[in-house]
Design a protein around this motif. Structure first.
Motif, PDB file in Angstrom:
ATOM      1  N   UNK A 357       7.933  23.266  -5.212  1.00  0.00           N
ATOM      2  CA  UNK A 357       6.933  24.149  -5.799  1.00  0.00           C
ATOM      3  C   UNK A 357       5.870  23.373  -6.569  1.00  0.00           C
ATOM      4  N   UNK A 358       6.294  22.326  -7.287  1.00  0.00           N
ATOM      5  CA  UNK A 358       5.335  21.495  -8.014  1.00  0.00           C
ATOM      6  C   UNK A 358       4.389  20.774  -7.052  1.00  0.00           C
ATOM      7  N   UNK A 359       4.922  20.317  -5.932  1.00  0.00           N
ATOM      8  CA  UNK A 359       4.083  19.633  -4.944  1.00  0.00           C
ATOM      9  C   UNK A 359       3.003  20.565  -4.428  1.00  0.00           C
ATOM     10  N   UNK A 360       3.335  21.842  -4.271  1.00  0.00           N
ATOM     11  CA  UNK A 360       2.362  22.813  -3.766  1.00  0.00           C
ATOM     12  C   UNK A 360       1.348  23.195  -4.841  1.00  0.00           C
ATOM     13  N   UNK A 361       1.788  23.316  -6.108  1.00  0.00           N
ATOM     14  CA  UNK A 361       0.922  23.838  -7.154  1.00  0.00           C
ATOM     15  C   UNK A 361       0.073  22.771  -7.846  1.00  0.00           C
ATOM     16  N   UNK A 362       0.586  21.548  -7.966  1.00  0.00           N
ATOM     17  CA  UNK A 362      -0.128  20.526  -8.720  1.00  0.00           C
ATOM     18  C   UNK A 362      -1.542  20.233  -8.216  1.00  0.00           C
ATOM     19  N   UNK A 363      -1.807  20.239  -6.906  1.00  0.00           N
ATOM     20  CA  UNK A 363      -3.184  19.976  -6.461  1.00  0.00           C
ATOM     21  C   UNK A 363      -4.222  20.948  -7.023  1.00  0.00           C
ATOM     22  N   UNK A 364      -3.781  22.111  -7.495  1.00  0.00           N
ATOM     23  CA  UNK A 364      -4.722  23.067  -8.074  1.00  0.00           C
ATOM     24  C   UNK A 364      -5.298  22.573  -9.398  1.00  0.00           C
ATOM     25  N   UNK A 365      -4.647  21.557  -9.994  1.00  0.00           N
ATOM     26  CA  UNK A 365      -5.080  21.047 -11.298  1.00  0.00           C
ATOM     27  C   UNK A 365      -6.167  19.978 -11.194  1.00  0.00           C
ATOM     28  N   UNK A 367      -7.910  16.254  -9.429  1.00  0.00           N
ATOM     29  CA  UNK A 367      -7.580  14.969  -8.817  1.00  0.00           C
ATOM     30  C   UNK A 367      -6.231  14.418  -9.308  1.00  0.00           C
ATOM     31  N   UNK A 368      -6.025  14.491 -10.622  1.00  0.00           N
ATOM     32  CA  UNK A 368      -4.755  14.005 -11.164  1.00  0.00           C
ATOM     33  C   UNK A 368      -3.573  14.757 -10.593  1.00  0.00           C
ATOM     34  N   UNK A 369      -3.746  16.067 -10.405  1.00  0.00           N
ATOM     35  CA  UNK A 369      -2.676  16.866  -9.823  1.00  0.00           C
ATOM     36  C   UNK A 369      -2.387  16.486  -8.392  1.00  0.00           C
ATOM     37  N   UNK A 370      -3.445  16.156  -7.629  1.00  0.00           N
ATOM     38  CA  UNK A 370      -3.250  15.727  -6.245  1.00  0.00           C
ATOM     39  C   UNK A 370      -2.430  14.440  -6.200  1.00  0.00           C
ATOM     40  N   UNK A 376       5.314  12.977  -6.182  1.00  0.00           N
ATOM     41  CA  UNK A 376       6.495  13.845  -6.153  1.00  0.00           C
ATOM     42  C   UNK A 376       6.945  14.119  -4.719  1.00  0.00           C
ATOM     43  N   UNK A 377       5.999  14.266  -3.807  1.00  0.00           N
ATOM     44  CA  UNK A 377       6.369  14.482  -2.402  1.00  0.00           C
ATOM     45  C   UNK A 377       7.117  13.276  -1.857  1.00  0.00           C
ATOM     46  N   UNK A 378       6.681  12.076  -2.227  1.00  0.00           N
ATOM     47  CA  UNK A 378       7.386  10.875  -1.788  1.00  0.00           C
ATOM     48  C   UNK A 378       8.794  10.815  -2.334  1.00  0.00           C
ATOM     49  N   UNK A 379       8.960  11.182  -3.610  1.00  0.00           N
ATOM     50  CA  UNK A 379      10.299  11.199  -4.205  1.00  0.00           C
ATOM     51  C   UNK A 379      11.158  12.277  -3.547  1.00  0.00           C
ATOM     52  N   UNK A 380      10.569  13.431  -3.316  1.00  0.00           N
ATOM     53  CA  UNK A 380      11.310  14.548  -2.731  1.00  0.00           C
ATOM     54  C   UNK A 380      11.829  14.205  -1.339  1.00  0.00           C
ATOM     55  N   UNK A 381      11.020  13.502  -0.545  1.00  0.00           N
ATOM     56  CA  UNK A 381      11.398  13.165   0.824  1.00  0.00           C
ATOM     57  C   UNK A 381      12.177  11.860   0.922  1.00  0.00           C
ATOM     58  N   UNK A 382      12.422  11.205  -0.227  1.00  0.00           N
ATOM     59  CA  UNK A 382      13.117   9.912  -0.241  1.00  0.00           C
ATOM     60  C   UNK A 382      12.410   8.906   0.658  1.00  0.00           C
ATOM     61  N   UNK A 383      11.083   8.859   0.523  1.00  0.00           N
ATOM     62  CA  UNK A 383      10.292   7.935   1.319  1.00  0.00           C
ATOM     63  C   UNK A 383      10.559   6.484   0.901  1.00  0.00           C
ATOM     64  N   UNK A 384      10.369   5.529   1.818  1.00  0.00           N
ATOM     65  CA  UNK A 384      10.370   4.129   1.395  1.00  0.00           C
ATOM     66  C   UNK A 384       9.326   3.908   0.317  1.00  0.00           C
ATOM     67  N   UNK A 385       9.643   3.040  -0.630  1.00  0.00           N
ATOM     68  CA  UNK A 385       8.752   2.849  -1.773  1.00  0.00           C
ATOM     69  C   UNK A 385       7.385   2.341  -1.346  1.00  0.00           C
TER      70      UNK A 385
END
Length: 903
Positions: A357-365, A367-370, A376-385
């Motif tokens: 939900x934060x990933x979806x809502x933060x861009x509304x804030x 550039x910093x939110x984007x 957060x999306x990278x952390x959520x998906x367990x992406x390589x660092x």
């Protein structure tokens, strides 16, 4: 065995999967060959330049003892030969004793073997002195190929004909290259070639990481994934990683092969070796395409329920599970009802949906939110660092830098080129390789035997010996989890058997294992020196700065062990001189390792990079030929694992440095420094806040990730307060060392939990007293800098750092101006930042203006450098010639020539 063993692609291997495995095998072979080449060429350079060349340290020492050059030349080979044969004889004799049989079935076997080895080494030395480097390399290639062929013929293992054919196919063009006149002469080009090879090995390693699932990932939220959607989430994660890898491959193509503008068409050669410069960066488009395709395969496999490219187990976990299984087998007759078979209820994925939900809502804030949503999306998906940091860099340049075209992101590739000029990077693969070789050998048992013989008679002696063994082994192996497995696997049961409480024994070895990243040689220290672009830090000084803090924390743990021994009245060993002598003899080669490496550095014989190369040669000789713990045919696999470890963080380093470029482009470090000054914080408060913040970071990130992410942000703030960059580095390392013991990502906890077959909550309680003691050590180290920085500079023979005086608090008008006028023109005090001419912790506009005038006057007055060093391009006389030094030297000579020609 993986939990996905029954997945479709595990039972039926497609043509594509078999082809990928074949490519993987070829990559491993190429990586092993490259690492061998790197080691040989740098080692020969070290031998020639530091032991044979007239200007070497050893030659200068001999000249002080024997003034006459002819006499010195006559006796030096004999002295060196006698000393070398004596050392070799002692080693071979110790090896034969540990094996229980002579190497050769003749009388005087040890002496004969020592003389044979000495003869081979002397023969190569004679060739180095009397002939060209081409002949020396040709002899080594033929000798190496002959040894490999003879080993294959003796073993006749399945597939030996194919291996011989591949070796011949690789060796034939190599021999032709060495024998041709195109091959560079002498040895001075070795590091230049080795840096190029390091990049190729690193990017090969990044590709191998995908196959093995060993990229460093942000796994904080991985366990929160909904059970039914895990395969889909993993597929999306790998797909994003594939797209980013292919994006890097496209940028690499533009940088190297774009018609007319690529490095391939522009041309240019490396200065010493003559190698075309484009070869360095050609690895990027080639190997990132391979990585991208492998990530795509992993995405498809995950969606279909397969396990290709699935995240591998954490470092040390395989060994811990193996030892735990062996322990279970010994107690198989015990009642099995102790193990619960009840299935735990599935956790609700609340955290997953909250973060989503934060990933979806933060861009509304804005550039910093984007940017926050991307992280957060990278952390959520367990992406390589490296994907997370790379995405942050791209998004940041898009939003704030105004870059919209792909070609404008060439900064990601340019960082690779700049890293290739930083020779400190070259030490990393060498130290990883030597540590991996030594960790596979017998040094853990030998170190434990020596430590027990040395201090076992003291109260709590066995616990103290465990700490000493952990400190030495961790410094040699460079791996904290490996230390817990190697030392803890043997010492924890022995401690419990001797009467120590289980929680104390398990907590002690789990905690002491983390000391390896603080006691040099330390790979995190090398990475810190590279990442901290705010200050020019010599790796040798940072190594030396770790001695004092390592002794402080190790001493605290040993003191507590002695206290427990007195309180619990645990039995002691009987002191025996004969036993100590025997244990020293058995462990002498392990004990000599840190002495050889660090003694060579601080005696001025070689630098950190050269010592890393020496450590590989030493490790191979000791474990293969003296301890006989490894076979030559096992080395290629170890070399491949080294490439994987190097690749896992080399790509992170590249994108992290690119993000630093964005920060500097936006003047964020300078702004952060000004913000710290405006807060009027003193150093005590800042360091306290920093420690608390880093302890939290250590709970959430592994040490490498924390260095990459945090150092570029914190270093400018510390510099604004005049904090010594060496001291800051040690504070960083100590904090993150404690992170090995703190949940939720404390790796030592998970390894120890598996090794000792104990719940994680039990291990957390067991290490709590040791964490408290290490925090006491952290406070001592933080607020008494002489333990780290001053002692380190003294050991390294570097001048002490000037101390910035406390800010003047009188506030009288005109006082600041008087102090500024006291600074003579042409002299720049060594303050942080250097613009702070009066070292009062504040930089005024007037100071900045005067600093610019001083630099301009100094540059105008500079003349061609006097060649005080050999070669003259070595402007700082540190024994290494960097690309920056060569460029500066050439520019200065050009300016001098123009000035002389101008009437």
């Amino acid at each position: 065995m993986s939990s996905n063993a029954g997945a479709p692609d595990a039972t039926h291997r497609s043509v594509i999967r078999r082809a990928d495995d074949a490519v993987f095998t070829i990559e491993q072979g190429l990586v092993a060959l490259m690492l061998v080449v790197m080691t040989v060429i740098v080692f020969l350079d070290v031998i020639y330049r530091q032991l044979i060349a007239p200007e070497s340290e050893i030659s200068q020492w001999l000249s002080e003892i024997v003034a006459d050059a002819s006499t010195r030349a006559a006796i030096a080979p004999w002295l060196g030969g006698v000393l070398g044969v004596a050392i070799l004889y002692a080693g071979v004799a110790a090896s034969e004793k540990s094996r229980g049989a002579p190497i050769l079935a003749v009388k005087g076997s040890a002496l004969i073997v020592a003389l044979l080895i000495a003869a081979v080494v002397a023969g190569i030395g004679v060739l180095m002195v009397t002939t060209s480097s081409q002949l020396v390399y040709l002899v080594l290639v033929v000798l190496g190929l002959s040894l490999f062929a003879s080993g294959q013929l003796r073993a006749r293992a399945p597939g030996w004909q194919v291996r011989l054919g591949i070796a011949a196919a690789i060796a034939t063009p190599l021999i032709a290259l060495v024998a041709s006149s195109a091959f560079p002469t002498a040895y001075t080009w070795s590091k230049e070639i080795a840096m190029t090879v390091t990049l190729w090995v690193g990017f090969f390693g990044a590709s191998l990481c995908v196959h093995e699932g060993k990229h460093i990932r942000l796994e904080a939220l991985e366990k929160s994934h909904p059970e039914k959607a895990k395969h889909l989430v993993a597929g999306v994660s790998n797909l994003i990683a594939a797209l980013f890898s292919l994006f890097l491959a496209y940028l690499g193509y533009l940088y190297v092969f774009a018609p007319g503008t690529g490095a391939f068409f522009i041309g240019g050669n490396l200065d010493l070796s003559g190698m075309p410069m484009w070869i360095r960066t050609a690895a990027i488009p080639i190997l990132f395409v391979v990585s991208g395709l492998r990530f795509l395969g992993a995405a498809v496999s995950a969606v279909l329920g397969g396990n290709y490219g699935a995240p591998a187990k954490a470092e040390g976990m395989d060994d811990a599970e193996k030892l735990a299984a062996e322990a279970d087998a010994l107690t198989a007759d015990q009642a099995p009802e102790s193990a619960s078979t009840e299935a735990k209820p599935a956790k609700k994925p609340i955290a997953f949906f909250v973060v989503l939900g934060l990933v979806v809502l933060l861009p509304l804030l804005g550039k910093g939110g984007v940017l926050a949503a991307v992280i957060l999306a990278g952390v959520l998906l367990a992406e390589p660092l490296f994907v997370v940091l790379g995405a942050m860099t791209v998004v940041a340049f898009l939003l704030w830098g105004g870059r919209t075209e792909a070609s404008q992101f060439s900064i990601l590739i340019e960082r690779i080129v700049s890293i290739a000029d930083n020779e400190a990077l070259l030490a990393i693969p060498f130290f990883i390789l030597s540590g991996a070789i030594m960790a596979r050998g017998q040094i853990s048992a030998r170190l434990i035997g020596f430590a027990r013989a040395l201090v076992g008679w003291l109260p709590g002696g066995m616990a103290i010996s465990a700490v000493i063994a952990c400190m030495i082994f961790a410094a040699i192996s460079g791996s904290s989890p490996a230390t817990v497995v190697a030392i803890g696997g043997m010492m924890a049961p022995a401690l419990i058997k001797q009467g120590y409480k289980p929680s104390f024994a398990h907590g002690l070895v789990t905690s002491a294992g983390s000391l390896g990243i603080l006691i040099p040689p330390s790979i995190p220290m090398i990475v810190y020196a590279i990442v901290n672009t705010q200050a020019s830090i010599r790796v040798e000084e940072l190594f030396a700065a770790g001695f004092g803090p390592g002794i402080v924390i190790g001493g605290i743990l040993m003191g507590y062990s002695l206290f427990r021994g007195v309180v619990d009245k645990t039995p002691r060993d009987t002191f025996s001189v004969a036993q100590l002598v025997s244990a020293t003899r058995d462990g002498i080669w392990s004990l000599m390792f840190p002495g050889l490496i660090l003694g060579g550095i601080y005696a001025g014989i070689f630098n950190a990079i050269e010592s890393a190369c020496i450590s590989v040669v030493y490790a191979v000789i000791v474990e293969v030929y003296i301890h006989r713990a490894l076979k030559l045919e096992e080395l290629p696999k170890i070399f491949g694992e080294t490439a994987i470890m190097l690749g896992s963080f080399l790509v992170i380093l590249v994108v992290a440095m690119s993000f630093v470029e964005f920060l500097e482009d936006q003047s964020i470090p300078a702004t952060a420094g000004e913000w710290i000054r405006s807060m009027d914080l003193d150093r005590v408060t800042f360091l306290l806040v920093l420690n608390l913040a880093l302890l939290v970071v250590g709970c959430l990130m592994d040490i490498m990730s924390a260095i990459f992410v945090c150092v570029p942000l914190i270093a400018p703030m510390a510099a604004a307060l005049g904090i010594d960059p060496l001291h800051l580095g040690i504070v960083f390392i100590v904090n993150l060392e404690i992170g090995y013991l703190t949940p939720p990502v404390g790796l030592n906890l998970f390894v120890a939990s598996t090794l000792f077959n104990k719940p994680l909550t039990y291990l957390i309680r067991a290490v709590l007293p040791f964490i408290a003691m290490m925090c006491v050590g952290l406070l001592i180290i933080t607020y008494y800098p002489p333990i780290s920085a001053d002692l380190g500079r003294w050991i390294a023979g570097a001048p002490p750092a000037p101390q910035a005086p406390a800010p003047v608090e009188t506030g009288e008008v005109g006082e600041e101006e008087d102090e500024e006028e006291a600074a003579p023109m042409g002299f720049v005090p060594q303050c942080q930042p250097p613009e702070d001419l009066n070292c009062d912790g504040n930089v005024t506009i007037d100071e900045m203006t005067r600093y610019g005038e001083i630099l301009a006057e100094q540059e105008a007055a500079e003349e061609a450098p006097t060649p005080r060093c050999e070669p003259p391009e070595d402007l700082n006389c540190d024994g290494n010639v960097t690309m920056e030094e060569m460029t500066r030297y050439s520019e200065t000579l050009g300016e001098q020539e123009e000035a002389e020609e101008t009437p």
